[in-house]
Write a protein that holds these residues in place. Structure first.
Motif, PDB file in Angstrom:
ATOM      1  N   ASN A  93       0.811  -1.227   0.000  1.00  0.00           N
ATOM      2  CA  ASN A  93       0.000   0.000   0.000  1.00  0.00           C
ATOM      3  C   ASN A  93       0.839   1.269   0.000  1.00  0.00           C
ATOM      4  O   ASN A  93       0.400   2.309   0.504  1.00  0.00           O
ATOM      5  CB  ASN A  93      -0.973  -0.004   1.189  1.00  0.00           C
ATOM      6  CG  ASN A  93      -1.930  -1.182   1.127  1.00  0.00           C
ATOM      7  OD1 ASN A  93      -2.697  -1.300   0.174  1.00  0.00           O
ATOM      8  ND2 ASN A  93      -1.871  -2.067   2.108  1.00  0.00           N
TER       9      ASN A  93
ATOM     10  N   LEU B  30       2.429   4.428  -1.799  1.00  0.00           N
ATOM     11  CA  LEU B  30       2.259   5.298  -2.963  1.00  0.00           C
ATOM     12  C   LEU B  30       3.644   5.769  -3.402  1.00  0.00           C
ATOM     13  O   LEU B  30       4.640   5.522  -2.708  1.00  0.00           O
ATOM     14  CB  LEU B  30       1.361   6.484  -2.597  1.00  0.00           C
ATOM     15  CG  LEU B  30      -0.054   6.089  -2.125  1.00  0.00           C
ATOM     16  CD1 LEU B  30      -0.818   7.319  -1.616  1.00  0.00           C
ATOM     17  CD2 LEU B  30      -0.826   5.397  -3.239  1.00  0.00           C
TER      18      LEU B  30
ATOM     19  N   ILE C 101      -0.256  -3.949  -3.683  1.00  0.00           N
ATOM     20  CA  ILE C 101      -1.255  -2.872  -3.764  1.00  0.00           C
ATOM     21  C   ILE C 101      -2.566  -3.370  -4.371  1.00  0.00           C
ATOM     22  O   ILE C 101      -2.587  -4.374  -5.075  1.00  0.00           O
ATOM     23  CB  ILE C 101      -0.718  -1.682  -4.600  1.00  0.00           C
ATOM     24  CG1 ILE C 101      -0.272  -2.137  -5.989  1.00  0.00           C
ATOM     25  CG2 ILE C 101       0.426  -0.978  -3.857  1.00  0.00           C
ATOM     26  CD1 ILE C 101       0.217  -1.002  -6.896  1.00  0.00           C
TER      27      ILE C 101
ATOM     28  N   GLN D 146      -4.462   1.645 -10.388  1.00  0.00           N
ATOM     29  CA  GLN D 146      -3.286   2.315  -9.788  1.00  0.00           C
ATOM     30  C   GLN D 146      -2.078   2.381 -10.733  1.00  0.00           C
ATOM     31  O   GLN D 146      -0.969   1.949 -10.378  1.00  0.00           O
ATOM     32  CB  GLN D 146      -2.885   1.581  -8.504  1.00  0.00           C
ATOM     33  CG  GLN D 146      -3.983   1.563  -7.454  1.00  0.00           C
ATOM     34  CD  GLN D 146      -3.420   1.725  -6.062  1.00  0.00           C
ATOM     35  OE1 GLN D 146      -2.840   2.765  -5.742  1.00  0.00           O
ATOM     36  NE2 GLN D 146      -3.567   0.734  -5.224  1.00  0.00           N
TER      37      GLN D 146
ATOM     38  N   VAL E 105       1.423   4.325  -9.472  1.00  0.00           N
ATOM     39  CA  VAL E 105       2.347   3.625  -8.567  1.00  0.00           C
ATOM     40  C   VAL E 105       2.851   2.340  -9.230  1.00  0.00           C
ATOM     41  O   VAL E 105       4.025   1.982  -9.100  1.00  0.00           O
ATOM     42  CB  VAL E 105       1.714   3.391  -7.174  1.00  0.00           C
ATOM     43  CG1 VAL E 105       0.462   2.569  -7.230  1.00  0.00           C
ATOM     44  CG2 VAL E 105       2.720   2.750  -6.226  1.00  0.00           C
TER      45      VAL E 105
ATOM     46  N   HIS F  27      -7.825   2.815   1.285  1.00  0.00           N
ATOM     47  CA  HIS F  27      -6.794   3.638   0.628  1.00  0.00           C
ATOM     48  C   HIS F  27      -5.711   3.912   1.674  1.00  0.00           C
ATOM     49  O   HIS F  27      -6.014   4.003   2.871  1.00  0.00           O
ATOM     50  CB  HIS F  27      -7.439   4.949   0.146  1.00  0.00           C
ATOM     51  CG  HIS F  27      -6.509   5.810  -0.654  1.00  0.00           C
ATOM     52  ND1 HIS F  27      -5.605   6.668  -0.056  1.00  0.00           N
ATOM     53  CD2 HIS F  27      -6.330   5.925  -1.988  1.00  0.00           C
ATOM     54  CE1 HIS F  27      -4.906   7.273  -1.010  1.00  0.00           C
ATOM     55  NE2 HIS F  27      -5.328   6.842  -2.186  1.00  0.00           N
TER      56      HIS F  27
END
Ligand code: NAD
Length: 278
Positions: free
Chosen positions: A140, A142, A162, A170, A173, A273
């Motif tokens: 997770n 970023l 992620i 996503q 990233v 998130h």
């Protein structure tokens, strides 16, 4: 089934498809993992917060499968980033799992305001040096979190786990990870069962064309783009189905049509998130 392996940036190999046990209740986990191992899974993804590490460990011990044929991942929870806590938490995980080492240990969330992921990362690097975790990575994170880790420690995580599924991809990233040699693990690869994959035309059409299920199309879409997946199910038939994804290949056009399913505004997100945990 021969499950393909990927080579991580530290030289270690990882089975590209595994079995994740998020939300598998502790009392059901030993049976579920035993079943997965029996069917042919060799990569198990758990976490301290799932409260089922001990059950995973029991299933591993009972399986009789040589340790070096298994790939076991667990994760450091958010409240244990500070001081010596990462080491204590990690030792507790090893004890619950009944293992001398794990294959991969991850920082579960960056928790950038209340946690201290840099301190946690320094600890993980020591666990790797000591051979207690063969590879180390994050989850997770970023781009800004990854940039900080690399700038401060000069060590690039082996993986970033992620949330990625057709409606939430996503790309920023994920592209950053690919560019820097970080393997991308997709959690919630099937959208966590929170939307109907068969209602999305490109998935439905590809499934009909290849005579496979919508879930198999989506797993194939991940695998062909180099991502690592560990879909969760407790049903034997689905466990088998999710492993049976090596007998067909999606075309570039089919991949592109699934790529186009992310509305791009974040509305397809199904799980937390990184900013939810502060
Ligand atoms: P997933 O996308 O694997 O979805 C699981 C759900 O999909 C099941 O409960 C079921 O409803 C459905 N499903 C599974 N197989 C199916 C099939 N063949 N056909 C139709 N439906 C099917 O979601 P997940 O469990 O959240 O993610 C997978 C793993 O990722 C987890 O078990 C866990 O190991 C990991 N994970 C990590 C994080 C993190 O923060 N790092 C967060 C969530 C999950």
């Amino acid at each position: 089934t021969e499950i393909p392996e990927l080579t991580l940036n530290d030289g270690n190999r990882i089975p590209q498809l595994g079995y994740g046990v998020f939300k598998v209740p502790p009392e059901e986990t030993e049976h579920a993992v035993a079943q997965a191992l029996e069917i042919g899974y060799r990569h198990i993804d758990t976490a301290t917060i799932y409260q089922n590490e001990a059950a995973v460990g029991k299933a591993i011990a009972a399986s009789g499968i040589p340790r070096d044929e298994l790939f076991i991942t667990t994760k450091l929870w958010n409240d244990r980033h500070h001081g010596d806590e990462p080491r204590i938490a990690f030792q507790e995980s090893l004890e619950r799992l009944g293992l001398d080492y794990v294959d991969l240990y991850l920082i579960h969330w960056p928790v950038e305001e209340t946690g201290d992921f840099l301190n946690a990362w320094q600890h993980l690097l020591r666990f790797k040096d000591e051979g207690l975790s063969r590879s180390v990575g994050v989850s997770n994170f970023l781009v800004r979190h990854l940039e900080r880790v690399v700038a401060e420690t000069d060590v690039v995580p082996a993986v970033n786990q992620i949330q990625i599924h057709p409606r939430y991809q996503q790309r920023e990233v994920s592209d950053w990870c690919i560019k820097h040699g970080i393997a991308v693990e997709a959690w919630g690869p099937l959208g966590q069962g929170k939307y109907d994959l068969s209602e999305l035309a490109p998935i439905r059409i590809a499934a009909e064309r290849h005579e496979v299920s919508p879930a198999q199309v989506v797993l194939r879409w991940h695998l062909q783009q180099g991502r690592i997946v560990f879909p969760k199910s407790v049903q034997p038939q689905r466990l088998r189905e999710n492993l049976d994804v090596f007998g067909f290949t999606l075309t570039d056009a089919e991949l592109a049509d699934i790529d186009a399913l992310d509305p791009g505004d974040g509305s397809g997100r199904t799980g937390s998130h990184p900013d939810d945990f502060r």
